[in-house]
Scaffold this motif. Structure first.
Motif, short mmCIF file in Angstrom:
data_model
loop_
_atom_site.label_atom_id
_atom_site.label_comp_id
_atom_site.label_asym_id
_atom_site.label_seq_id
_atom_site.Cartn_x
_atom_site.Cartn_y
_atom_site.Cartn_z
N MET A 1 37.25 7.73 -20.74
CA MET A 1 37.32 8.42 -19.73
C MET A 1 37.48 7.94 -18.32
O MET A 1 36.99 6.98 -18.21
N THR A 2 38.15 8.44 -17.44
CA THR A 2 38.60 8.06 -16.32
C THR A 2 38.12 9.27 -15.24
O THR A 2 38.26 10.31 -15.48
N THR A 3 37.65 8.65 -13.91
CA THR A 3 37.35 9.48 -12.83
C THR A 3 38.63 9.98 -12.38
O THR A 3 39.47 9.14 -11.89
N TYR A 4 38.82 11.43 -11.84
CA TYR A 4 39.99 11.60 -11.20
C TYR A 4 39.33 12.96 -10.23
O TYR A 4 38.30 13.18 -10.38
N THR A 5 40.04 12.50 -9.28
CA THR A 5 39.79 13.76 -8.09
C THR A 5 40.91 14.64 -8.14
O THR A 5 41.96 14.44 -8.05
N VAL A 6 40.54 16.30 -8.35
CA VAL A 6 41.42 17.14 -8.63
C VAL A 6 41.44 18.07 -7.19
O VAL A 6 40.35 18.59 -6.85
N PHE A 7 42.30 18.06 -6.80
CA PHE A 7 42.76 18.95 -5.38
C PHE A 7 43.11 20.18 -5.72
O PHE A 7 43.78 20.64 -6.77
N ALA A 8 42.27 21.30 -5.02
CA ALA A 8 42.90 22.67 -5.27
C ALA A 8 42.32 23.38 -3.93
O ALA A 8 41.94 23.13 -3.09
N ASN A 25 43.12 11.97 -18.95
CA ASN A 25 44.54 11.75 -17.94
C ASN A 25 44.67 12.94 -17.09
O ASN A 25 43.76 13.64 -16.95
N PRO A 26 45.57 13.02 -16.17
CA PRO A 26 45.51 13.93 -14.99
C PRO A 26 45.69 15.42 -15.72
O PRO A 26 45.03 16.25 -15.04
N SER A 27 46.47 15.61 -16.85
CA SER A 27 46.46 16.98 -17.39
C SER A 27 45.29 17.51 -17.62
O SER A 27 44.78 18.48 -17.47
N HIS A 28 44.31 16.47 -18.42
CA HIS A 28 43.03 16.72 -18.77
C HIS A 28 42.19 17.16 -17.68
O HIS A 28 41.05 17.87 -17.83
N ALA A 29 42.34 16.34 -16.65
CA ALA A 29 41.63 16.51 -15.37
C ALA A 29 41.72 17.99 -14.65
O ALA A 29 40.52 18.37 -14.43
N PHE A 30 42.90 18.59 -14.89
CA PHE A 30 43.05 19.93 -14.49
C PHE A 30 42.24 20.86 -15.20
O PHE A 30 41.56 21.64 -14.90
#
Length: 78
Positions: A1-8, A25-30
Motif C-alpha cells: 500500500m502507498t500513501t496518496y493525497t486525494v483532492f476534492a 493505486n490512484p483509482s483505489h485511493a479515490f
C-alpha cells in the motif's frame, strides 16, 4: 500500500479538501477516500502525503473561478 493525497471539494459549500489514504493505486485511493467522505466531489489523487501550506496551496476556503482570481491580484499575484 502507498500513501496518496486525494483532492476534492464539496458541491454544497465549495470547500476544498485533501485526504490522506493508504491505497494500491490512484483509482483505489479515490475508492478509499470516498468511503469516508461520501458527500465530496473528487478531483485528483497524487502519490505521497502533501500538506497545505507546505507542499500544496488552496485558493482559500472554497473553489474560486478564474475571473475572481484575476480580479484579486492583491491576493493571487504576489
Amino acid at each position: 500500500m502507498t500513501t496518496y493525497t486525494v483532492f476534492a471539494f464539496y458541491d454544497e459549500t465549495g470547500q476544498s479538501a485533501a485526504f490522506h489514504v493508504e491505497a494500491r493505486n490512484p483509482s483505489h485511493a479515490f475508492f478509499v477516500a470516498a468511503k469516508e467522505n461520501t458527500q465530496a466531489t473528487f478531483l485528483s489523487a497524487v502519490k505521497g502525503a502533501l500538506f497545505e501550506g507546505e507542499d500544496v496551496g488552496f485558493t482559500g476556503g472554497s473553489v474560486v473561478d478564474a475571473s475572481t482570481i484575476l480580479e484579486q491580484s492583491e491576493v493571487f499575484d504576489i
